[in-house]
Design a protein around this motif. Sequence first.
Motif, PDB file in Angstrom:
ATOM      1  N   SER A  71      -4.122  -6.082  15.739  1.00 20.66           N
ATOM      2  CA  SER A  71      -2.721  -6.475  15.843  1.00 20.66           C
ATOM      3  C   SER A  71      -2.144  -6.838  14.480  1.00 20.66           C
ATOM      4  CB  SER A  71      -2.585  -7.660  16.801  1.00 20.66           C
ATOM      5  OG  SER A  71      -3.297  -8.759  16.296  1.00 20.66           O
ATOM      6  N   LEU A  72      -2.947  -6.706  13.420  1.00 20.15           N
ATOM      7  CA  LEU A  72      -2.497  -7.044  12.076  1.00 20.15           C
ATOM      8  C   LEU A  72      -1.581  -5.968  11.514  1.00 20.15           C
ATOM      9  CD1 LEU A  72      -5.864  -8.310  10.574  1.00 20.15           C
ATOM     10  CD2 LEU A  72      -3.965  -9.694  11.387  1.00 20.15           C
ATOM     11  N   VAL A  73      -0.694  -6.372  10.601  1.00 17.48           N
ATOM     12  CA  VAL A  73       0.231  -5.459   9.935  1.00 17.48           C
ATOM     13  C   VAL A  73       0.242  -5.783   8.444  1.00 17.48           C
ATOM     14  CG1 VAL A  73       2.639  -4.728   9.740  1.00 17.48           C
ATOM     15  CG2 VAL A  73       1.688  -5.278  11.977  1.00 17.48           C
ATOM     16  N   VAL A  74       0.181  -4.751   7.610  1.00 17.69           N
ATOM     17  CA  VAL A  74       0.368  -4.924   6.173  1.00 17.69           C
ATOM     18  C   VAL A  74       1.872  -4.804   5.937  1.00 17.69           C
ATOM     19  CG1 VAL A  74      -0.167  -4.057   3.882  1.00 17.69           C
ATOM     20  CG2 VAL A  74      -1.884  -3.901   5.687  1.00 17.69           C
ATOM     21  N   LYS A  75       2.508  -5.892   5.496  1.00 16.53           N
ATOM     22  CA  LYS A  75       3.969  -5.962   5.373  1.00 16.53           C
ATOM     23  C   LYS A  75       4.469  -5.272   4.105  1.00 16.53           C
ATOM     24  CE  LYS A  75       5.023  -8.642   8.879  1.00 16.53           C
ATOM     25  NZ  LYS A  75       5.961  -8.273   9.891  1.00 16.53           N
ATOM     26  N   VAL A  76       5.737  -4.872   4.146  1.00 22.25           N
ATOM     27  CA  VAL A  76       6.411  -4.313   2.972  1.00 22.25           C
ATOM     28  C   VAL A  76       6.365  -5.343   1.850  1.00 22.25           C
ATOM     29  CG1 VAL A  76       8.642  -3.596   2.039  1.00 22.25           C
ATOM     30  CG2 VAL A  76       7.978  -2.884   4.307  1.00 22.25           C
ATOM     31  N   GLY A  77       6.099  -4.884   0.632  1.00 25.29           N
ATOM     32  CA  GLY A  77       6.066  -5.779  -0.519  1.00 25.29           C
ATOM     33  C   GLY A  77       4.719  -6.403  -0.793  1.00 25.29           C
ATOM     34  N   THR A  78       3.726  -6.132   0.051  1.00 22.61           N
ATOM     35  CA  THR A  78       2.386  -6.669  -0.181  1.00 22.61           C
ATOM     36  C   THR A  78       1.832  -6.068  -1.467  1.00 22.61           C
ATOM     37  OG1 THR A  78       1.984  -6.882   2.190  1.00 22.61           O
ATOM     38  CG2 THR A  78       0.052  -6.894   0.754  1.00 22.61           C
ATOM     39  N   LYS A  79       1.383  -6.934  -2.378  1.00 28.02           N
ATOM     40  CA  LYS A  79       0.833  -6.474  -3.653  1.00 28.02           C
ATOM     41  C   LYS A  79      -0.678  -6.348  -3.530  1.00 28.02           C
ATOM     42  CE  LYS A  79       4.448  -8.204  -6.595  1.00 28.02           C
ATOM     43  NZ  LYS A  79       5.356  -9.074  -5.923  1.00 28.02           N
ATOM     44  N   ASP A  97      -5.216  -8.968   0.489  1.00 30.94           N
ATOM     45  CA  ASP A  97      -5.368 -10.405   0.755  1.00 30.94           C
ATOM     46  C   ASP A  97      -4.999 -10.729   2.196  1.00 30.94           C
ATOM     47  OD1 ASP A  97      -6.169 -10.883  -1.836  1.00 30.94           O
ATOM     48  OD2 ASP A  97      -4.178 -11.467  -2.539  1.00 30.94           O
ATOM     49  N   GLY A  98      -5.853 -11.493   2.863  1.00 24.15           N
ATOM     50  CA  GLY A  98      -5.610 -11.904   4.240  1.00 24.15           C
ATOM     51  C   GLY A  98      -6.061 -10.891   5.269  1.00 24.15           C
ATOM     52  N   ILE A  99      -6.404  -9.682   4.841  1.00 21.61           N
ATOM     53  CA  ILE A  99      -6.824  -8.643   5.783  1.00 21.61           C
ATOM     54  C   ILE A  99      -8.233  -8.151   5.457  1.00 21.61           C
ATOM     55  CG2 ILE A  99      -6.350  -6.318   6.635  1.00 21.61           C
ATOM     56  CD1 ILE A  99      -3.369  -6.976   6.303  1.00 21.61           C
ATOM     57  N   GLY A 100      -8.499  -7.884   4.183  1.00 23.32           N
ATOM     58  CA  GLY A 100      -9.823  -7.422   3.767  1.00 23.32           C
ATOM     59  C   GLY A 100      -9.800  -6.009   3.232  1.00 23.32           C
ATOM     60  N   ALA A 101     -10.970  -5.403   3.209  1.00 23.35           N
ATOM     61  CA  ALA A 101     -11.115  -4.058   2.656  1.00 23.35           C
ATOM     62  C   ALA A 101     -10.479  -3.030   3.581  1.00 23.35           C
ATOM     63  CB  ALA A 101     -12.589  -3.736   2.452  1.00 23.35           C
ATOM     64  N   MET A 102      -9.760  -2.086   2.990  1.00 26.40           N
ATOM     65  CA  MET A 102      -9.150  -1.019   3.770  1.00 26.40           C
ATOM     66  C   MET A 102      -8.793   0.151   2.871  1.00 26.40           C
ATOM     67  SD  MET A 102      -5.376  -2.621   4.555  1.00 26.40           S
ATOM     68  CE  MET A 102      -5.166  -1.506   5.873  1.00 26.40           C
ATOM     69  N   GLN A 103      -8.426   1.254   3.486  1.00 28.50           N
ATOM     70  CA  GLN A 103      -7.985   2.433   2.758  1.00 28.50           C
ATOM     71  C   GLN A 103      -6.519   2.686   3.075  1.00 28.50           C
ATOM     72  OE1 GLN A 103     -10.747   5.526   3.862  1.00 28.50           O
ATOM     73  NE2 GLN A 103     -11.967   5.109   2.045  1.00 28.50           N
TER      74      GLN A 103
END
Length: 112
Positions: A71-79, A97-103
């Motif tokens: 249910s997580l979302v990477v928001k616009v502007g995330t650096k 940050d706050g989510i972890g490793a991803m592609q």
Amino acid sequence: MSDSPNCPECKSKYTYEDRGLFVCSECAHEWTAADTAEAEEASQIRDAHGNVLQDGDSITVIKDLKIKGSSLVVKVGTKVKNIRLVDGDHDIDCKVDGIGAMQLKSEFVKKL
């Protein structure tokens, strides 16, 4: 060995030049220097605005990205700092940050 490029087909370093063509001694593939330059340019990974990305760059996400199976979302502007480029459909490997490793796909980011 000379300064011949690696074979684009089998990645062998055992290549030589013959009458304007490069030839691989392992798979017998032949190509020109222009083909090598075109392949090099095509292999560059670019962001949404056309900037060339490199390992270690910092990027910003330009679109909300839902994470599959969560249910997580990477928001616009995330650096995101210190990216690593990889081959495949998702061509950026990073830690958010706050989510972890991803592609991520390069089409949804811009270079800082």
